[in-house]
Scaffold this active site. Structure first.
Site, PDB file in Angstrom:
ATOM      1  N   GLY A   1       5.950  -0.325  -9.330  1.00 30.59           N
ATOM      2  CA  GLY A   1       5.052  -0.558  -8.197  1.00 30.59           C
ATOM      3  C   GLY A   1       5.365  -1.902  -7.555  1.00 30.59           C
ATOM      4  CD  GLN A   2       3.167  -3.093  -2.314  1.00 29.86           C
ATOM      5  OE1 GLN A   2       3.662  -3.909  -1.546  1.00 29.86           O
ATOM      6  NE2 GLN A   2       1.939  -2.628  -2.168  1.00 29.86           N
TER       7      GLN A   2
ATOM      8  CB  THR B   1      -2.354   2.551  -5.411  1.00 33.35           C
ATOM      9  OG1 THR B   1      -1.052   3.147  -5.447  1.00 33.35           O
ATOM     10  CG2 THR B   1      -2.456   1.493  -6.489  1.00 33.35           C
TER      11      THR B   1
ATOM     12  CB  THR C   1      -9.185  -2.952  -5.312  1.00 35.32           C
ATOM     13  OG1 THR C   1      -9.354  -2.771  -3.911  1.00 35.32           O
ATOM     14  CG2 THR C   1     -10.114  -1.969  -6.012  1.00 35.32           C
TER      15      THR C   1
ATOM     16  CE1 TYR D   1      -6.973   2.082  -5.940  1.00 33.85           C
ATOM     17  CE2 TYR D   1      -8.233   0.907  -4.269  1.00 33.85           C
ATOM     18  CZ  TYR D   1      -7.240   0.922  -5.217  1.00 33.85           C
ATOM     19  OH  TYR D   1      -6.516  -0.220  -5.455  1.00 33.85           O
TER      20      TYR D   1
HETATM   21  N1  LIG Z   1      -1.653  -2.095  -2.654  1.00 37.80           N
HETATM   22  C1  LIG Z   1      -2.793  -2.653  -2.242  1.00 37.80           C
HETATM   23  O1  LIG Z   1      -3.025  -2.840  -1.049  1.00 37.80           O
HETATM   24  C2  LIG Z   1      -3.807  -3.097  -3.259  1.00 37.80           C
HETATM   25  C3  LIG Z   1      -5.005  -3.662  -2.799  1.00 37.80           C
HETATM   26  C4  LIG Z   1      -5.954  -4.093  -3.737  1.00 37.80           C
HETATM   27  C5  LIG Z   1      -5.700  -3.957  -5.087  1.00 37.80           C
HETATM   28  N2  LIG Z   1      -4.535  -3.383  -5.503  1.00 37.80           N
HETATM   29  C6  LIG Z   1      -4.313  -3.238  -6.946  1.00 37.80           C
HETATM   30  O2  LIG Z   1      -3.193  -4.013  -7.290  1.00 37.80           O
HETATM   31  C7  LIG Z   1      -2.501  -3.406  -8.399  1.00 37.80           C
HETATM   32  C8  LIG Z   1      -1.033  -3.265  -8.051  1.00 37.80           C
HETATM   33  O3  LIG Z   1      -0.926  -2.473  -6.879  1.00 37.80           O
HETATM   34  P1  LIG Z   1       0.455  -2.123  -6.204  1.00 37.80           P
HETATM   35  O4  LIG Z   1       0.313  -2.361  -4.755  1.00 37.80           O
HETATM   36  O5  LIG Z   1       1.588  -2.742  -6.965  1.00 37.80           O
HETATM   37  O6  LIG Z   1       0.464  -0.549  -6.431  1.00 37.80           O
HETATM   38  P2  LIG Z   1       1.669   0.477  -6.398  1.00 37.80           P
HETATM   39  O7  LIG Z   1       2.824  -0.083  -5.671  1.00 37.80           O
HETATM   40  O8  LIG Z   1       1.094   1.779  -5.947  1.00 37.80           O
HETATM   41  O9  LIG Z   1       2.063   0.567  -7.926  1.00 37.80           O
HETATM   42  C9  LIG Z   1       1.269   1.215  -8.850  1.00 37.80           C
HETATM   43  C10 LIG Z   1       2.168   1.667  -9.967  1.00 37.80           C
HETATM   44  O10 LIG Z   1       1.346   2.361 -10.910  1.00 37.80           O
HETATM   45  C11 LIG Z   1       2.132   3.390 -11.440  1.00 37.80           C
HETATM   46  N3  LIG Z   1       1.374   4.487 -12.020  1.00 37.80           N
HETATM   47  C12 LIG Z   1       0.586   5.375 -11.392  1.00 37.80           C
HETATM   48  N4  LIG Z   1       0.162   6.299 -12.272  1.00 37.80           N
HETATM   49  C13 LIG Z   1       0.713   5.982 -13.469  1.00 37.80           C
HETATM   50  C14 LIG Z   1       0.675   6.555 -14.752  1.00 37.80           C
HETATM   51  N5  LIG Z   1       0.025   7.698 -14.991  1.00 37.80           N
HETATM   52  N6  LIG Z   1       1.344   5.951 -15.743  1.00 37.80           N
HETATM   53  C15 LIG Z   1       2.053   4.822 -15.515  1.00 37.80           C
HETATM   54  N7  LIG Z   1       2.150   4.233 -14.320  1.00 37.80           N
HETATM   55  C16 LIG Z   1       1.482   4.818 -13.309  1.00 37.80           C
HETATM   56  C17 LIG Z   1       2.931   3.920 -10.249  1.00 37.80           C
HETATM   57  O11 LIG Z   1       4.041   4.616 -10.747  1.00 37.80           O
HETATM   58  P3  LIG Z   1       5.038   5.463  -9.812  1.00 37.80           P
HETATM   59  O12 LIG Z   1       5.891   4.412  -9.153  1.00 37.80           O
HETATM   60  O13 LIG Z   1       5.762   6.324 -10.753  1.00 37.80           O
HETATM   61  O14 LIG Z   1       4.160   6.205  -8.854  1.00 37.80           O
HETATM   62  C18 LIG Z   1       3.262   2.635  -9.504  1.00 37.80           C
HETATM   63  O15 LIG Z   1       4.536   2.157  -9.868  1.00 37.80           O
HETATM   64  C19 LIG Z   1      -3.232  -2.103  -8.662  1.00 37.80           C
HETATM   65  O16 LIG Z   1      -4.152  -2.293  -9.683  1.00 37.80           O
HETATM   66  C20 LIG Z   1      -3.996  -1.828  -7.376  1.00 37.80           C
HETATM   67  O17 LIG Z   1      -5.155  -1.064  -7.601  1.00 37.80           O
HETATM   68  C21 LIG Z   1      -3.580  -2.964  -4.621  1.00 37.80           C
END
Ligand SMILES: NC(=O)c1ccc[n+]([C@@H]2O[C@H](COP(=O)([O-])OP(=O)(O)OC[C@H]3O[C@@H](n4cnc5c(N)ncnc54)[C@H](OP(=O)(O)O)[C@@H]3O)[C@@H](O)[C@H]2O)c1
Length: 298
Positions: free
Chosen positions: A10-11, A64, A103, A127
């Site tokens: 993920g990011q 997400t 979040t 979510y």
């Molecule tokens: N993005 C935003 O704008 C935002 C805003 C507020 C808070 N957050 C929080 O920040 C954190 C990081 O977010 P991010 O932007 O890095 O999210 P992201 O890019 O969507 O990455 C999430 C990762 O979680 C993995 N994942 C999903 N289901 C899974 C499972 N069953 N087992 C193992 N891994 C799994 C995904 O794997 P795959 O690559 O295989 O799908 C992905 O690599 C999260 O907790 C999110 O809720 C994000």
């Protein structure tokens, strides 16, 4: 010290991996993608975690897909709540510290002013509800040794995110309509990743037994999605007209909070931080993204 980072594709996971590589500390991390540790199999989480001797878990994995979660509540709850609960139970039993990411969508967005960590939550989406359930699980299981970081509007050089999407769209289209009545703060994943590495190295968290805490973190300043997109247009210098529209004119499956500006006072004071202004961090990320040549509109 050995640290597990989940959600490594993920990011945020990729960002931490990259930072660790550049700081030559990769050897003290185990990064797991979904293939290596699928959090939807709760029993596997236990066998995986107990096959190492971790000192810290950074849980970057999450369900997400905010709109998809409205029709996939069971899956979202499994990753954002039940898997987090399992991780917290294992961390508690095995004396592992935990940094968990949450979040701003735990709030309803109706507050006039900045949200503090102790403000009442009221998620509007599945979510948000499942992420809040994950937070509550951590706090009820781990009275000590856990940190929850609520962040917002995360973007990076990796994967699908708002910056990447807008950059692609302004290359293809002459005009874009972007919502201007949802206010928040963007978060450059690199800044959040570096903050997490700083917390890891801070005696305040790692070498002492501290009550578990929630912290808010994003870049400084505030903007709407329209302001954010306009700034992406300005920095890239690609010509495209960006029009402000109302949330009602851009219907989505999940309801989003209108105003989720969070106070970063607590995290800044506790960890002595200077937080970058959102436009400055956006410039850095875009400089990295724009090293790839931009094609002309067709
Ligand atoms: N993005 C935003 O704008 C935002 C805003 C507020 C808070 N957050 C929080 O920040 C954190 C990081 O977010 P991010 O932007 O890095 O999210 P992201 O890019 O969507 O990455 C999430 C990762 O979680 C993995 N994942 C999903 N289901 C899974 C499972 N069953 N087992 C193992 N891994 C799994 C995904 O794997 P795959 O690559 O295989 O799908 C992905 O690599 C999260 O907790 C999110 O809720 C994000």
């Amino acid at each position: 010290m050995l640290t597990l980072v989940t959600g490594a594709n993920g990011q945020l996971g990729k960002t931490i991996k990259n930072l660790a590589k550049h700081q030559k500390i990769s050897d003290s991390f185990v990064f797991t993608s979904r293939d290596q540790l699928d959090l939807s199999y709760l029993d596997n989480i236990q066998s995986f975690i107990e096959s190492y001797k971790f000192d810290l878990i950074i849980n970057c994995a999450a369900y997400t897909a905010v709109d998809k979660a409205e029709t996939h509540e069971k899956e979202a709850n499994l990753i954002n709540h039940l898997a987090v609960k399992k991780i917290a139970e294992l961390a508690q039993i095995n004396s592992i510290k935990l940094i968990h990411i949450s979040t701003d969508f735990v709030f309803d967005g109706l507050k006039h002013g900045l949200y503090n960590e102790s403000d009442v939550t009221g998620p509007l989406s599945i979510y948000g509800k499942t992420k809040l359930a994950g937070e509550n699980a951590v706090l009820s299981i781990m009275k000590y040794n856990a940190i929850i970081i609520r962040t917002s509007w995360v973007y990076s050089e990796y994967g699908n995110n708002f910056v990447d999407t807008i950059l692609k769209l302004i290359q293809k289209r002459d005009e874009l309509n972007i919502v201007s009545d949802q206010m928040g703060s963007p978060t450059y994943a690199n800044d959040l990743g570096q903050l997490i590495l700083n917390i890891m190295n801070s005696d305040k968290f790692i070498s002492s037994k501290k009550a578990s805490e929630i912290y808010h973190y994003s870049n400084e300043g505030e903007c709407s999605w329209y302001d954010f997109a306009s700034e992406i247009g300005n920095i890239s210098r690609i010509k495209c007209t960006i029009n402000p529209i109302k949330t009602e004119d851009y219907p989505t499956a999940a309801k989003r909070p209108k105003h989720t500006l969070m106070s970063k006072k607590k995290i800044s004071q506790n960890f002595g931080l200077k937080i970058n202004f959102w436009k400055d961090s956006l410039k850095i990320c875009m400089r990295n993204l724009l090293t790839k040549p931009i094609s002309n509109k067709n």
